[in-house]
Design an enzyme around this catalytic site. Structure first.
Site, mmCIF file in Angstrom:
data_model
loop_
_atom_site.group_PDB
_atom_site.id
_atom_site.type_symbol
_atom_site.label_atom_id
_atom_site.label_comp_id
_atom_site.label_asym_id
_atom_site.label_seq_id
_atom_site.Cartn_x
_atom_site.Cartn_y
_atom_site.Cartn_z
ATOM 1 N N GLU A 90 0.945 -1.201 0.183
ATOM 2 C CA GLU A 90 -0.030 0.054 -0.173
ATOM 3 C C GLU A 90 0.943 1.176 0.020
ATOM 4 O O GLU A 90 0.724 2.089 0.991
ATOM 5 C CB GLU A 90 -1.001 0.085 1.248
ATOM 6 C CG GLU A 90 -1.909 -1.181 1.019
ATOM 7 C CD GLU A 90 -3.128 -1.142 2.156
ATOM 8 O OE1 GLU A 90 -3.161 -0.244 2.862
ATOM 9 O OE2 GLU A 90 -3.894 -1.847 1.995
ATOM 10 N N TYR B 138 -11.174 -4.281 0.437
ATOM 11 C CA TYR B 138 -12.048 -4.816 1.735
ATOM 12 C C TYR B 138 -13.482 -4.387 1.409
ATOM 13 O O TYR B 138 -13.775 -3.548 0.806
ATOM 14 C CB TYR B 138 -11.503 -3.943 3.009
ATOM 15 C CG TYR B 138 -10.131 -4.450 3.293
ATOM 16 C CD1 TYR B 138 -10.187 -5.539 4.223
ATOM 17 C CD2 TYR B 138 -8.900 -3.913 2.967
ATOM 18 C CE1 TYR B 138 -8.933 -6.115 4.574
ATOM 19 C CE2 TYR B 138 -7.750 -4.365 3.425
ATOM 20 C CZ TYR B 138 -7.618 -5.529 4.463
ATOM 21 O OH TYR B 138 -6.476 -6.053 4.618
ATOM 22 N N GLU C 205 -5.122 -8.707 -0.376
ATOM 23 C CA GLU C 205 -5.721 -8.491 0.813
ATOM 24 C C GLU C 205 -7.150 -8.224 0.680
ATOM 25 O O GLU C 205 -7.631 -7.543 -0.181
ATOM 26 C CB GLU C 205 -5.339 -7.130 1.935
ATOM 27 C CG GLU C 205 -3.776 -7.234 2.459
ATOM 28 C CD GLU C 205 -3.605 -6.356 3.046
ATOM 29 O OE1 GLU C 205 -4.331 -5.654 3.643
ATOM 30 O OE2 GLU C 205 -2.310 -5.816 3.122
ATOM 31 N N GLN D 151 -7.340 -11.631 7.953
ATOM 32 C CA GLN D 151 -6.006 -12.162 8.272
ATOM 33 C C GLN D 151 -6.451 -13.615 8.483
ATOM 34 O O GLN D 151 -7.608 -13.957 8.932
ATOM 35 C CB GLN D 151 -5.130 -11.365 8.972
ATOM 36 C CG GLN D 151 -4.919 -9.819 8.404
ATOM 37 C CD GLN D 151 -3.867 -9.199 9.124
ATOM 38 O OE1 GLN D 151 -3.229 -9.532 10.021
ATOM 39 N NE2 GLN D 151 -3.650 -7.776 8.855
HETATM 40 O O1 AHR Z 1 -4.970 -5.874 7.147
HETATM 41 C C1 AHR Z 1 -4.999 -4.547 7.941
HETATM 42 C C2 AHR Z 1 -4.634 -3.640 7.080
HETATM 43 O O2 AHR Z 1 -4.934 -3.159 6.033
HETATM 44 C C3 AHR Z 1 -3.243 -3.801 6.421
HETATM 45 O O3 AHR Z 1 -1.960 -3.561 7.280
HETATM 46 C C4 AHR Z 1 -3.053 -2.805 5.240
HETATM 47 O O4 AHR Z 1 -2.185 -3.315 4.342
HETATM 48 C C5 AHR Z 1 -4.406 -2.545 5.225
HETATM 49 O O5 AHR Z 1 -4.785 -0.984 4.970
#
Ligand code: AHR
Length: 518
Positions: free
Chosen positions: A206, A273, A324, A375
């Site tokens: 990121e 996300y 992610e 995670q």
């Molecule tokens: O997964 C949590 C955080 O989300 C990670 O550290 C980052 O890469 C993202 O913004």
């Protein structure tokens, strides 16, 4: 049927499920309707790479410390310091790839802090995740040890934001150089004469945000510089993953690709996300539907980012990685205090979300290389939950079981599967096949509609069929420390007749059916 886990255990667990569990008010008036599905065994998409079911573990909250790693002297049952239950559950599931040490943590991590005798390692402040003192007792050797225990391919994220090309090239030499160099000898002195043979290397994380707040052109220049010094040691050719867009940010990808010219990365990492407006176990129906609808945008992002990359002369070589992903709900301050930063319970809603994501990866198998859920333990949409760093309990969250249901797809060939409702909350379907089996997964994301699925299979004849279903009519239902087996898979019966299969798919369910074929 070849179930993803021991059939006997699934059945035993299923017996513990109360089908008359408390139903939230307003749910009882659900309607039902029929959905037509067509599975095209003759229309192949690409391999369902096991890496689509990859994982991510960061030094954040109790993911690593207290989750995966409890230390050798802990009273919590462990295998050389790794939490025994977590290792056992993850081994059963199978972990194709594991990314570490971050996340945001990666761009402030200096790998030399985490090698050598644990007691002599420096103590640093984790500036991103609560300012606690990190004692570095979990470092490169401990991470590789975990990967070996789990049978996972290691993926290390290098530091670009606060690190240097020199630091990253040395980490690679330390890990991969078989012998003779000073760094290889140092690794041997620290316990591993065998090289770690790490193939996947992230060049930052990121970098548009916590990895340095760079503009894409600036990051691309950093990437060019770093990549010059990254080399193959002992026959392990590094696969370099560049920091990619936040969601479907095409401006970032374009700015990067326009600047990086001539030395495109092996992979580019997109993070996506699915935000949530409520705390995990208190979702309203409206907010759940809003969150689950985001998955249509994830699929669109995969298609658009892939086609953007393909538009560059050497862009086709760059693999798309969803590094992610997962639901990021409103985090409960109380849970964070008890269990660690970003601790998040996984509910029936989360399992449906996992199923929607995993179905997309199958459908877009030709466009993806790897996808890592965020995670692995305790943080965000985790698969396992432990009751704080000192707690002995380790529970398989609903997301764990959703992943287990998708395991039969791994390494099969994804094939086309279509439904007569492609709206964001319509029935989600994906399929894959080998010579002997056809695997179909279904997700019903609606909280108010039970579905009868009428499925036609083209190109193969089904000889048998078995299924498993994860379902609970309360979308806030979860596996807690008090009730760890509330939401577990149970058997699903499907009516199979040559090219036709029929099954009931109740509201809020994730199901996998395996057909024997000829
Ligand atoms: O997964 C949590 C955080 O989300 C990670 O550290 C980052 O890469 C993202 O913004």
């Amino acid at each position: 049927m070849r179930s993803p886990m021991s059939r006997r255990r699934f059945v035993a667990d299923a017996a513990a499920v109360s089908l008359t569990a408390v139903v939230p008010r307003g749910l009882l008036g659900a309607s039902s309707s029929t959905r037509k599905v067509e599975v095209r065994a003759d229309a192949e998409i690409g391999v369902v790479r096991p890496e689509f079911h990859g994982h991510f573990a960061e030094h954040l909250g109790s993911c690593v410390y207290g989750g995966l790693w409890v230390g050798r002297n802990s009273s919590i049952p462990n295998i050389d310091g790794y939490r025994r239950d977590a290792v056992q559950y993850l081994k059963e599931l199978g972990v194709p790839v594991l990314r570490w040490p971050g996340g945001c943590f990666a761009d402030d991590y200096h790998w030399r802090d985490g090698i050598g005798p644990a007691g002599q390692r420096p103590k640093r402040v984790n500036i991103h995740w609560g300012g606690y003192v990190e004692d570095n007792s979990f470092g490169t050797h401990e991470f590789i040890g975990l990967c070996r225990l789990l049978g996972a391919e290691p993926y290390l994220a290098g530091n670009v934001g606060s690190g240097s090309p020199h630091e990253l090239r040395d980490w690679i030499e330390y890990c991969n150089m078989p012998s003779s160099s000073t760094l290889a000898e140092e690794r041997a002195k620290n316990g591993s004469s065998e090289p770690f043979r790490v193939r996947y290397w992230g060049v930052g994380n990121e970098n548009w945000g916590c990895g340095g707040r760079m503009r894409p052109e600036v990051y691309a220049d950093h990437y060019r510089q770093f990549s010059v010094y990254i080399r193959e040691f002992g026959g392990t050719k590094p696969f370099l993953v560049a920091s990619g867009p936040n969601g479907n940010d095409t401006r970032w990808t374009r700015g990067f690709m326009d600047t990086v010219q001539g030395g495109v990365p092996d992979g580019i990492s997109m993070h996506y996300y699915e935000g949530g407006k409520d705390q995990p176990t208190n979702f309203t129906a409206e907010h759940m539907s809003e969150q689950l609808s985001v998955f249509a945008k994830v699929e669109e992002a995969i298609i658009q980012q892939r086609s953007l990359l393909d538009g560059y002369s050497d862009g086709r070589k760059t693999r798309l990685i969803l590094d992610e992903w997962g639901v990021w709900d409103k985090i409960s301050k109380e849970d964070e205090k008890r269990f660690g930063a970003l601790w998040q319970q996984s509910t029936m809603r989360s399992a449906v979300a996992a199923g929607l994501g995993l179905n997309i990866f199958n459908r877009q198998a030709d466009k993806l290389h790897m996808c890592n859920i965020a995670q692995m333990v305790n943080v965000l949409q985790s698969l396992l939950l432990t009751d704080g760093p000192e707690g002995k309990s380790c529970v398989r969250a609903t997301t764990y079981y959703a992943f287990a249901l998708f395991k039969p797809h791994r390494a099969k060939t994804a094939i086309r599967a279509e439904t007569d409702d492609s709206s964001p909350l319509g029935l989600s379907v994906a399929a894959s096949k080998s010579d002997k089996e056809l695997v179909i997964s279904f997700v019903n994301p609606r909280h108010d509609t039970d579905l009868q699925v009428d499925c036609t299979v083209r190109g193969n004849t089904a000889t048998s069929g078995n299924g498993l279903i994860l379902q609970h009519q309360d979308w806030n239902a979860c596996n807690s420390f008090e009730n760890p087996n509330l939401v577990v898979p149970r058997e699903l019966s499907a009516k199979v007749d040559a090219s036709r299969m029929q099954l009931d798919l109740p509201r809020l369910s994730v199901a996998t059916v395996i057909l024997g074929i000829r």
